[in-house]
Design a protein around this motif. Sequence first.
Motif, PDB file in Angstrom:
ATOM      1  N   HIS A  73       0.840  -1.190   0.000  1.00 16.58           N
ATOM      2  CA  HIS A  73       0.000   0.000   0.000  1.00 16.58           C
ATOM      3  C   HIS A  73       0.881   1.249   0.000  1.00 16.58           C
ATOM      4  CE1 HIS A  73      -3.154  -2.822   0.690  1.00 16.58           C
ATOM      5  NE2 HIS A  73      -4.068  -1.905   0.958  1.00 16.58           N
ATOM      6  N   THR A 133      -2.247   4.942   8.733  1.00  9.98           N
ATOM      7  CA  THR A 133      -1.590   4.650   7.466  1.00  9.98           C
ATOM      8  C   THR A 133      -0.089   4.772   7.646  1.00  9.98           C
ATOM      9  OG1 THR A 133      -1.533   6.898   6.530  1.00  9.98           O
ATOM     10  CG2 THR A 133      -3.605   5.683   6.348  1.00  9.98           C
ATOM     11  N   GLU A 152      -4.091   0.190   7.639  1.00  7.85           N
ATOM     12  CA  GLU A 152      -3.866  -0.353   6.309  1.00  7.85           C
ATOM     13  C   GLU A 152      -2.788  -1.435   6.401  1.00  7.85           C
ATOM     14  OE1 GLU A 152      -5.121   2.903   3.014  1.00  7.85           O
ATOM     15  OE2 GLU A 152      -3.016   2.950   3.636  1.00  7.85           O
ATOM     16  N   ARG A 162      -7.041  -1.226   1.329  1.00  8.19           N
ATOM     17  CA  ARG A 162      -7.553   0.072   0.879  1.00  8.19           C
ATOM     18  C   ARG A 162      -8.834  -0.055   0.056  1.00  8.19           C
ATOM     19  NH1 ARG A 162      -2.815   3.565  -1.255  1.00  8.19           N
ATOM     20  NH2 ARG A 162      -2.319   3.476   0.968  1.00  8.19           N
ATOM     21  N   LEU A 195     -11.771  -0.183   2.416  1.00 10.16           N
ATOM     22  CA  LEU A 195     -11.797   0.775   3.509  1.00 10.16           C
ATOM     23  C   LEU A 195     -13.086   1.582   3.553  1.00 10.16           C
ATOM     24  CD1 LEU A 195     -10.286   1.910   5.901  1.00 10.16           C
ATOM     25  CD2 LEU A 195      -9.052   3.448   4.355  1.00 10.16           C
TER      26      LEU A 195
END
Length: 282
Positions: free
Chosen positions: A52, A198, A219, A262, A265
């Motif tokens: 990510h 994140t 994440e 993601r 999310l």
Amino acid sequence: MSWLTKVRNSLSNLKKRDTPDNLWIKCPSCKEMLFTKEYEENLSVCPRCDHHGRIGADARFSQLLDPGYAVLPSPKVAEDPLKFRDSKKYPERLKAARAANPHPDALTNATGTIDGHKVVLGVQDFAFMGGSMGMAVGEAFVAGAERAIKDRCAYVICTAAGGARMQEGILSLMQMPKTTVATRRLKAAGLPYIVVLTDPTTGGVTASYAMLGDIHIAEPGCLIGFAGQRVIQDTIREKLPEGFQRAEYLHAHGMVDMVVPRKDLKGTLASLLDFLQPAKAA
């Protein structure tokens, strides 16, 4: 003139075909070369290894909020209160960061909806001076929380920071209690406060509002911690376990509620808001 010279001269006169410089991007994890378009269409997630990548506030807003959201103006704060200078003056660093980024500091808020649920969404951008927490970040966080209280809706924050902003010294550290008070005001108002961790979320941000949410989502693979691994190892004089300070490790040890890719999310946030959002705000 030989035939080789003629060919070489003719080739040198050909115009170089115009091609974009950003057609390709290298994955920082698996080092594979990826088409930038394919990478961005996959939400800046590597389709080979699922790494990510870091994204900015505008990309995060467009991924999480329904169309029609509005970016809130950034609060004004005193700049360079300590007249700080290292190899460059602090105002010069701010000017360079603003020239390279679309927003005036590291934390930006927007109002909108997530699958119809009204929210205020704050996003920290690591590209702006490492997402560092200075007075502007603290003031923006408080402004986001106050807007959520005014609108009777959830405040969702996506954190990404290397810690406090050293150019603001003790004034930067004072943002920790300041933002903590704002989270208590959200709680007193009975409003959801959801944190999306994140890569990376470290330092004073982790020690304050990043770990005070009603729900903590991370994440995959993101770095979450206070001090760095090397500092911890040198202090306790022990080798740290594999994956230490990564999202999956913190989830396994109860510090994170869930690790969410993601692509899932927005749907996860919408489901949580179904449970947590007050009826008046729906």
